[in-house]
Design a protein around this motif. Structure first.
Motif, PDB file in Angstrom:
ATOM      1  N   ASP A 130      -3.122 -48.985 -27.755  1.00 33.15           N
ATOM      2  CA  ASP A 130      -2.066 -49.689 -28.598  1.00 33.15           C
ATOM      3  C   ASP A 130      -1.496 -49.912 -27.028  1.00 33.15           C
ATOM      4  O   ASP A 130      -0.516 -49.313 -27.142  1.00 33.15           O
ATOM      5  CB  ASP A 130      -1.466 -49.277 -29.498  1.00 33.15           C
ATOM      6  N   LEU A 131      -2.438 -51.299 -26.241  1.00 31.61           N
ATOM      7  CA  LEU A 131      -1.109 -51.259 -24.995  1.00 31.61           C
ATOM      8  C   LEU A 131       0.264 -51.997 -25.151  1.00 31.61           C
ATOM      9  O   LEU A 131       0.497 -52.213 -23.893  1.00 31.61           O
ATOM     10  CB  LEU A 131      -2.252 -51.816 -24.097  1.00 31.61           C
ATOM     11  N   GLY A 132      -0.240 -52.897 -25.825  1.00 29.38           N
ATOM     12  CA  GLY A 132       0.601 -53.696 -26.166  1.00 29.38           C
ATOM     13  C   GLY A 132       2.647 -53.394 -27.091  1.00 29.38           C
ATOM     14  O   GLY A 132       3.085 -53.974 -27.130  1.00 29.38           O
ATOM     15  N   HIS A 133       1.873 -51.625 -27.267  1.00 28.34           N
ATOM     16  CA  HIS A 133       3.132 -51.871 -28.504  1.00 28.34           C
ATOM     17  C   HIS A 133       3.928 -50.160 -27.660  1.00 28.34           C
ATOM     18  O   HIS A 133       2.560 -49.625 -27.683  1.00 28.34           O
ATOM     19  CB  HIS A 133       3.021 -51.142 -29.567  1.00 28.34           C
ATOM     20  N   PHE A 134       4.987 -50.717 -26.360  1.00 29.88           N
ATOM     21  CA  PHE A 134       5.061 -49.581 -26.165  1.00 29.88           C
ATOM     22  C   PHE A 134       5.957 -48.925 -26.516  1.00 29.88           C
ATOM     23  O   PHE A 134       7.027 -49.077 -27.525  1.00 29.88           O
ATOM     24  CB  PHE A 134       6.310 -49.936 -24.422  1.00 29.88           C
ATOM     25  N   CYS A 135       5.980 -47.705 -26.413  1.00 28.26           N
ATOM     26  CA  CYS A 135       6.544 -46.341 -27.039  1.00 28.26           C
ATOM     27  C   CYS A 135       6.976 -45.384 -25.551  1.00 28.26           C
ATOM     28  O   CYS A 135       6.254 -44.295 -25.916  1.00 28.26           O
ATOM     29  CB  CYS A 135       6.375 -46.388 -28.643  1.00 28.26           C
ATOM     30  N   MET A 136       8.688 -44.889 -26.039  1.00 22.17           N
ATOM     31  CA  MET A 136       9.041 -43.714 -25.404  1.00 22.17           C
ATOM     32  C   MET A 136       9.943 -43.094 -26.403  1.00 22.17           C
ATOM     33  O   MET A 136      11.108 -44.293 -25.936  1.00 22.17           O
ATOM     34  CB  MET A 136       9.311 -44.313 -23.312  1.00 22.17           C
ATOM     35  N   THR A 137      10.194 -42.019 -26.035  1.00 17.77           N
ATOM     36  CA  THR A 137      11.434 -40.781 -26.407  1.00 17.77           C
ATOM     37  C   THR A 137      12.405 -40.796 -25.237  1.00 17.77           C
ATOM     38  O   THR A 137      11.451 -39.477 -25.074  1.00 17.77           O
ATOM     39  CB  THR A 137      11.278 -40.442 -27.829  1.00 17.77           C
ATOM     40  N   VAL A 138      13.349 -41.050 -25.661  1.00 15.86           N
ATOM     41  CA  VAL A 138      14.204 -39.623 -24.276  1.00 15.86           C
ATOM     42  C   VAL A 138      14.781 -38.933 -25.205  1.00 15.86           C
ATOM     43  O   VAL A 138      15.113 -38.255 -25.920  1.00 15.86           O
ATOM     44  CB  VAL A 138      15.734 -41.295 -24.061  1.00 15.86           C
ATOM     45  N   GLN A 139      13.979 -37.715 -23.371  1.00 17.63           N
ATOM     46  CA  GLN A 139      13.850 -36.399 -23.927  1.00 17.63           C
ATOM     47  C   GLN A 139      15.091 -35.951 -22.809  1.00 17.63           C
ATOM     48  O   GLN A 139      15.555 -34.802 -23.191  1.00 17.63           O
ATOM     49  CB  GLN A 139      12.997 -35.525 -23.273  1.00 17.63           C
ATOM     50  N   ARG A 140      15.157 -36.677 -21.738  1.00 17.29           N
ATOM     51  CA  ARG A 140      16.586 -36.687 -21.129  1.00 17.29           C
ATOM     52  C   ARG A 140      17.463 -37.284 -20.111  1.00 17.29           C
ATOM     53  O   ARG A 140      16.474 -38.546 -19.651  1.00 17.29           O
ATOM     54  CB  ARG A 140      15.660 -34.999 -20.202  1.00 17.29           C
ATOM     55  N   VAL A 141      18.405 -37.390 -20.746  1.00 19.15           N
ATOM     56  CA  VAL A 141      19.109 -38.661 -18.900  1.00 19.15           C
ATOM     57  C   VAL A 141      19.495 -37.696 -17.514  1.00 19.15           C
ATOM     58  O   VAL A 141      20.292 -36.753 -18.045  1.00 19.15           O
ATOM     59  CB  VAL A 141      20.967 -39.072 -19.855  1.00 19.15           C
ATOM     60  N   HIS A 142      19.381 -38.360 -17.135  1.00 14.25           N
ATOM     61  CA  HIS A 142      19.581 -37.977 -15.967  1.00 14.25           C
ATOM     62  C   HIS A 142      20.396 -38.654 -15.000  1.00 14.25           C
ATOM     63  O   HIS A 142      20.738 -39.962 -15.086  1.00 14.25           O
ATOM     64  CB  HIS A 142      18.464 -38.149 -14.888  1.00 14.25           C
ATOM     65  N   ARG A 143      21.722 -38.245 -14.511  1.00 10.34           N
ATOM     66  CA  ARG A 143      23.060 -38.571 -14.068  1.00 10.34           C
ATOM     67  C   ARG A 143      23.451 -37.701 -12.761  1.00 10.34           C
ATOM     68  O   ARG A 143      24.519 -36.877 -12.907  1.00 10.34           O
ATOM     69  CB  ARG A 143      23.927 -39.342 -15.252  1.00 10.34           C
ATOM     70  N   PRO A 144      22.614 -37.925 -11.892  1.00  6.64           N
ATOM     71  CA  PRO A 144      22.608 -37.019 -10.664  1.00  6.64           C
ATOM     72  C   PRO A 144      23.927 -37.744 -10.045  1.00  6.64           C
ATOM     73  O   PRO A 144      24.766 -36.654  -8.648  1.00  6.64           O
ATOM     74  CB  PRO A 144      21.862 -37.202  -9.460  1.00  6.64           C
ATOM     75  N   GLY A 145      24.317 -38.446 -10.015  1.00  7.44           N
ATOM     76  CA  GLY A 145      25.931 -39.755  -9.414  1.00  7.44           C
ATOM     77  C   GLY A 145      25.842 -40.527  -9.987  1.00  7.44           C
ATOM     78  O   GLY A 145      25.047 -40.588 -10.742  1.00  7.44           O
ATOM     79  N   THR A 146      27.170 -41.107  -9.273  1.00  7.82           N
ATOM     80  CA  THR A 146      27.853 -42.584  -9.685  1.00  7.82           C
ATOM     81  C   THR A 146      26.490 -43.844  -9.801  1.00  7.82           C
ATOM     82  O   THR A 146      27.268 -44.452 -10.338  1.00  7.82           O
ATOM     83  CB  THR A 146      28.714 -42.490  -9.211  1.00  7.82           C
ATOM     84  N   ASP A 147      25.491 -44.157  -8.846  1.00  4.86           N
ATOM     85  CA  ASP A 147      25.000 -44.711  -8.667  1.00  4.86           C
ATOM     86  C   ASP A 147      23.420 -44.510  -9.194  1.00  4.86           C
ATOM     87  O   ASP A 147      22.719 -45.562  -8.922  1.00  4.86           O
ATOM     88  CB  ASP A 147      25.382 -45.065  -7.071  1.00  4.86           C
ATOM     89  N   PHE A 148      23.377 -43.438  -9.794  1.00  2.00           N
ATOM     90  CA  PHE A 148      22.221 -43.628 -10.709  1.00  2.00           C
ATOM     91  C   PHE A 148      22.299 -42.745 -11.980  1.00  2.00           C
ATOM     92  O   PHE A 148      22.663 -41.908 -12.416  1.00  2.00           O
ATOM     93  CB  PHE A 148      20.916 -42.536  -9.737  1.00  2.00           C
ATOM     94  N   ARG A 149      21.610 -43.385 -13.080  1.00  2.00           N
ATOM     95  CA  ARG A 149      21.635 -43.224 -14.426  1.00  2.00           C
ATOM     96  C   ARG A 149      19.909 -43.695 -14.924  1.00  2.00           C
ATOM     97  O   ARG A 149      19.153 -44.648 -14.429  1.00  2.00           O
ATOM     98  CB  ARG A 149      22.202 -43.991 -15.042  1.00  2.00           C
ATOM     99  N   GLY A 150      19.293 -42.470 -15.148  1.00  2.00           N
ATOM    100  CA  GLY A 150      17.406 -42.646 -14.977  1.00  2.00           C
ATOM    101  C   GLY A 150      17.685 -41.601 -16.855  1.00  2.00           C
ATOM    102  O   GLY A 150      18.501 -41.315 -17.200  1.00  2.00           O
ATOM    103  N   TYR A 151      16.511 -42.601 -17.558  1.00  2.00           N
ATOM    104  CA  TYR A 151      16.137 -41.417 -18.891  1.00  2.00           C
ATOM    105  C   TYR A 151      14.211 -41.474 -19.018  1.00  2.00           C
ATOM    106  O   TYR A 151      13.792 -42.239 -18.340  1.00  2.00           O
ATOM    107  CB  TYR A 151      16.340 -43.122 -19.552  1.00  2.00           C
ATOM    108  N   SER A 152      13.966 -39.852 -19.329  1.00  3.43           N
ATOM    109  CA  SER A 152      13.484 -39.063 -18.806  1.00  3.43           C
ATOM    110  C   SER A 152      12.686 -39.062 -20.129  1.00  3.43           C
ATOM    111  O   SER A 152      13.435 -39.015 -21.025  1.00  3.43           O
ATOM    112  CB  SER A 152      13.124 -38.458 -18.191  1.00  3.43           C
ATOM    113  N   GLY A 153      10.846 -39.344 -20.236  1.00  2.00           N
ATOM    114  CA  GLY A 153      10.485 -38.810 -21.386  1.00  2.00           C
ATOM    115  C   GLY A 153       8.554 -39.292 -21.199  1.00  2.00           C
ATOM    116  O   GLY A 153       8.381 -39.705 -19.741  1.00  2.00           O
ATOM    117  N   THR A 154       8.158 -39.262 -22.588  1.00  2.00           N
ATOM    118  CA  THR A 154       6.769 -39.707 -21.636  1.00  2.00           C
ATOM    119  C   THR A 154       6.199 -40.038 -22.817  1.00  2.00           C
ATOM    120  O   THR A 154       6.625 -40.594 -23.764  1.00  2.00           O
ATOM    121  CB  THR A 154       5.777 -38.256 -22.881  1.00  2.00           C
ATOM    122  N   VAL A 155       5.496 -41.383 -22.406  1.00  2.00           N
ATOM    123  CA  VAL A 155       4.906 -42.310 -22.938  1.00  2.00           C
ATOM    124  C   VAL A 155       4.030 -42.285 -24.348  1.00  2.00           C
ATOM    125  O   VAL A 155       2.896 -41.682 -23.350  1.00  2.00           O
ATOM    126  CB  VAL A 155       4.829 -43.447 -21.796  1.00  2.00           C
TER     127      VAL A 155
END
Length: 458
Positions: free
Chosen positions: A255-280
């Motif tokens: 199923d390549l057309g339906h992307f899905c990823m649940t956020v497992q962790r929110v990364h904010r090491p500084g004011t200039d970066f916010r990332g959302y980690s998980g497994t596709v």
């Protein structure tokens, strides 16, 4: 007796040739690793009633495919002698039973995972316990498998625990089954007994959702019909256990057309970066692609796909990545990123098949924690719709579920969640139930379908 007469036909126990070879050079090791890196992986479990020979079959699989190290073989012979189990063959179950209590009692208690390879595939085996009080361990072992090997003792035939395990295997979405009728040596390799057990099991399993059921008569202790055909059962002309494992279809996510990823962790090491980690878990994603944040339903775009090895141009299942997005949104652990065309279900009322794992029964209206992927929230079981009788497959009314019982329940959550039917998506369709006071996992659930009229089928 016939058993004694045919025993001379069995090959003597020998150290596999691969254990006698010199240590291979680095080129051989690299070639071996490269060859196995691209092999298909099949995850399967062995289960059945107590003392049906599950661990022995696994031990024999490992030995006959030359996957027992020399020190393990020495320990096997030593432990077999220490435990008084040296007969004409060592006790191969000791290769799978890792806990001291298991070895001393001759039973499997916990789920034991073992690994081996053949020329065609790589395998992960989950050796599940047979006692009814360890049904919860068996359900855990089966949750990620694609095939099940059900063992039946030829002396005892189909038992209640055989039916229980078969039913759980079916509920957990496993559709391929190998039924190994073991200990044929103890019934003098009688074809009539094998055929009677085959007919009895098929009569029981016709109501289950198996797409493939294969039967093999085996004597696991002596390796008969495990890797090599048995000389003592010429009336059986079918495949061995390994032949069936190598031929079993392996599910591949397409199923390549339906992307899905649940956020497992929110990364904010500084004011200039916010990332959302998980497994596709499905589909593909590129920088610039639009995504929707669920359950809020807010659309945004992917800016970067970040990994420890640098940014990627594309991410796909089952990669673990960190995404950055173009908008400043309140995304939290447990939220789900999906492609706009993918419409999973959203709701706070669910029908769920529950395997209850706690000695204290499940009772309606008691508050529990429910964990669906990375999302944990409060809720209750408002209604027990019915209990499933594992012996008769009859749906029975009840007021509570006792340990190891299976039932269909209506769950009422305090917040909406993103989910799918378990039959459609095992990752998004499964949950666990947690006791709020002890923090102990007390149940495992497979979402059956959406109940709430207010749930969205977006």
């Amino acid at each position: 007796m016939l058993q004694n007469a045919v025993s001379d036909l069995r090959p003597p126990l020998t150290v596999p040739n691969s254990l006698d070879q010199d240590v291979p050079d680095i080129d051989y090791i690299n070639e071996y690793l490269a060859e196995n890196e691209h092999k298909e992986l099949l995850k399967f479990l062995t289960c059945g009633s107590v003392d049906d020979g599950k661990s022995t079959l696994i031990g024999r699989l490992l030995y006959d495919t030359n996957k027992v190290y020399e020190d393990h073989l020495s320990a096997l012979l030593r432990d077999s002698s220490r435990l008084g189990r040296t007969d004409s063959e060592p006790d191969f179950a000791l290769l799978a039973d890792g806990l001291k209590a298991e070895q001393e009692q001759g039973i499997t208690i916990d789920v034991a995972y073992r690994y081996f390879t053949t020329r065609a595939r790589k395998y992960i085996i989950a050796d599940c316990p047979g006692h009814s009080q360890y049904t919860k361990n068996m359900a855990t072992g089966a949750s990620n498998c694609e095939l099940a090997v059900i063992l039946i003792d030829a002396q005892n035939g189909v038992l209640d625990q055989t039916r229980r395990h078969s039913l759980i295997v079916s509920l957990l979405g496993i559709r391929q089954l190998i039924v190994a009728v073991n200990k044929m040596d103890l019934v003098h390799y009688d074809a009539a007994i094998y055929e009677r057990i085959q007919a009895e099991y098929l009569a029981f399993a016709k109501g289950l959702n198996f797409t493939s059921v294969s039967f093999v008569p085996v004597a696991a202790k002596f390796g008969e019909n495990i890797v090599e055909p048995s000389v003592n059962m010429p009336w059986y002309e079918g495949a061995t256990i390994v032949d069936l494992l190598e031929a079993a279809p392996v599910a591949v996510a397409r199923d390549l057309g339906h992307f899905c990823m649940t956020v497992q962790r929110v990364h904010r090491p500084g004011t200039d970066f916010r990332g959302y980690s998980g497994t596709v878990t499905k589909g593909l994603i590129h920088p610039g692609d639009p995504i929707v944040v669920l359950p809020a339903g807010i659309e945004t775009h992917v800016e970067r796909i970040v990994t420890m090895d640098g940014d990627l141009d594309v991410a796909h299942a089952p990669q673990s990545v960190t995404l950055t997005i173009s908008d400043q949104l309140g995304v939290n652990r447990g939220d789900t990123f999906v492609s706009p065309q993918y419409k999973p279900q959203i709701g706070n009322e669910l029908f769920t098949n529950i395997v209850w794992m706690n000695n204290k029964p499940l009772v309606p209206n008691k508050s529990y924690l429910f964990k669906l992927g990375a999302k944990q929230l409060s809720g209750k079981v408002s209604t027990i719709v019915h209990r499933l009788n594992v012996n008769t497959q009859v749906l029975e009314p009840c007021d509570e579920l006792a340990v190891n019982e299976i039932g269909l329940v209506h769950i009422d959550l305090q917040q909406p969640v993103v989910y799918e039917d378990y039959e459609t998506d095992k990752t998004m369709g499964s949950l666990i139930v947690i006791d709020r006071i002890t923090n102990e996992t007390v149940g495992a659930g497979m979402i059956n379908h959406n109940l709430s009229s207010g749930a969205s089928n977006r």
